[in-house]
Motif scaffolding. Structure first.
Motif, short mmCIF file in Angstrom:
data_model
loop_
_atom_site.label_atom_id
_atom_site.label_comp_id
_atom_site.label_asym_id
_atom_site.label_seq_id
_atom_site.Cartn_x
_atom_site.Cartn_y
_atom_site.Cartn_z
N VAL A 27 0.84 -1.14 -0.14
CA VAL A 27 -0.05 -0.06 -0.04
C VAL A 27 0.82 1.20 0.03
O VAL A 27 1.85 1.23 0.89
N VAL A 28 0.51 2.23 -0.98
CA VAL A 28 1.41 3.36 -0.90
C VAL A 28 0.42 4.62 -0.53
O VAL A 28 -0.68 4.71 -1.01
N THR A 29 0.60 5.22 0.49
CA THR A 29 -0.30 6.11 1.08
C THR A 29 0.66 7.69 1.07
O THR A 29 1.88 7.49 0.83
N CYS A 30 -0.08 8.96 1.00
CA CYS A 30 0.71 10.04 0.93
C CYS A 30 0.54 10.67 2.06
O CYS A 30 -0.56 10.85 2.75
N PRO A 79 -15.35 15.76 9.88
CA PRO A 79 -15.68 15.10 8.51
C PRO A 79 -14.36 14.51 7.85
O PRO A 79 -14.26 13.80 6.74
N LEU A 80 -13.04 14.73 8.22
CA LEU A 80 -11.83 14.48 7.36
C LEU A 80 -11.53 13.16 7.65
O LEU A 80 -11.56 12.51 8.90
N ASP A 81 -11.37 11.97 6.70
CA ASP A 81 -11.18 10.78 6.65
C ASP A 81 -9.55 10.78 6.82
O ASP A 81 -8.81 10.40 5.80
N PHE A 82 -8.80 10.57 8.03
CA PHE A 82 -7.70 10.67 8.13
C PHE A 82 -7.36 9.28 8.84
O PHE A 82 -7.97 8.98 9.86
N LYS A 83 -6.18 8.84 8.35
CA LYS A 83 -5.50 7.60 9.22
C LYS A 83 -4.91 8.02 10.20
O LYS A 83 -4.83 7.23 11.43
N HIS A 125 -3.95 11.06 4.98
CA HIS A 125 -5.36 10.74 4.58
C HIS A 125 -5.53 9.35 4.24
O HIS A 125 -4.63 8.85 3.56
N MET A 126 -6.84 8.90 4.33
CA MET A 126 -6.98 7.68 3.60
C MET A 126 -7.33 7.52 2.27
O MET A 126 -6.87 6.50 1.70
#
Length: 194
Positions: A69-72, A132-136, A153-154
């Motif tokens: 998985v590559v996340t930013c 509301p922000l979908d952060f990991k 972020h997801m």
């Protein structure tokens, strides 16, 4: 010779099929009007006048069995008003539904943590943008007279599987993009005052 062989075998290496910069290229198109300048294949900078600061974006690779998985990761470095090293994480509260925000102490000055937590959680604009922000992951660290913010972020990530072979980019939706830019801008305004 044995040392070189050991270092070569134990050195972290990118998973098979990882293309440095590919996810950042997709993210750059996904950000719309926000301009991203690539500095290296896996690292770039967002220059947005609305932010009032520059945010660094870099790819993070997480290897799993037969996939990766590559996340930013979005990073801000801002001056701190006062000293005192502290590290904390912010996350959503609530088991099933989001009921609020929580600050979790990781290390450093506990009195400084309490002060920072109160100021962050009492900032109504920041809370409204973060809910509301979908952060990991969202980490704040104060050290050497600077605040270091890391937000993962997801969306803006890519899942690569080797068997069955597929690649899938998970984009940041336009509402999530607006919340993300608002959060980075609000942190850019509030952290230098802490």
């Amino acid at each position: 010779m044995i040392r070189r062989l050991r270092d070569r075998l134990l050195a972290p290496r990118a998973p098979a099929g990882y293309r440095p910069g590919a996810t950042l290229g997709l993210l750059s198109r996904n950000l719309g009007q926000v301009h991203m300048q690539l500095l290296e294949p896996a690292r770039g900078v967002i220059d947005n006048p609305a932010l009032g600061c520059r945010a660094e974006v870099r790819e993070c690779v997480e290897a799993h069995l037969l996939m990766h998985v590559v996340t930013c990761e979005f990073r801000l470095c801002l001056p701190a008003l006062q000293g005192g090293g502290v590290t904390l994480e912010m996350r959503h509260a609530g088991a099933i539904r989001r009921t609020g925000l929580a600050c979790v102490y990781r290390r450093g000055d506990k009195a400084r943590f309490t002060q920072v937590r109160e100021q962050l959680l009492n900032n109504a604009q920041l809370t409204a943008a973060l809910m509301p922000l979908d952060f990991k992951r969202l980490t704040l660290e104060c050290r050497d007279g600077h605040w270091w913010l890391t937000l993962e972020h997801m969306g803006g990530s890519e899942v690569v599987n080797r068997m069955p072979a597929f690649r899938r980019y998970i984009q940041i939706s336009p509402p999530q993009r607006a919340h993300l830019m608002a959060c980075l801008g609000l942190f850019g305004q509030s952290l230098p005052r802490l």
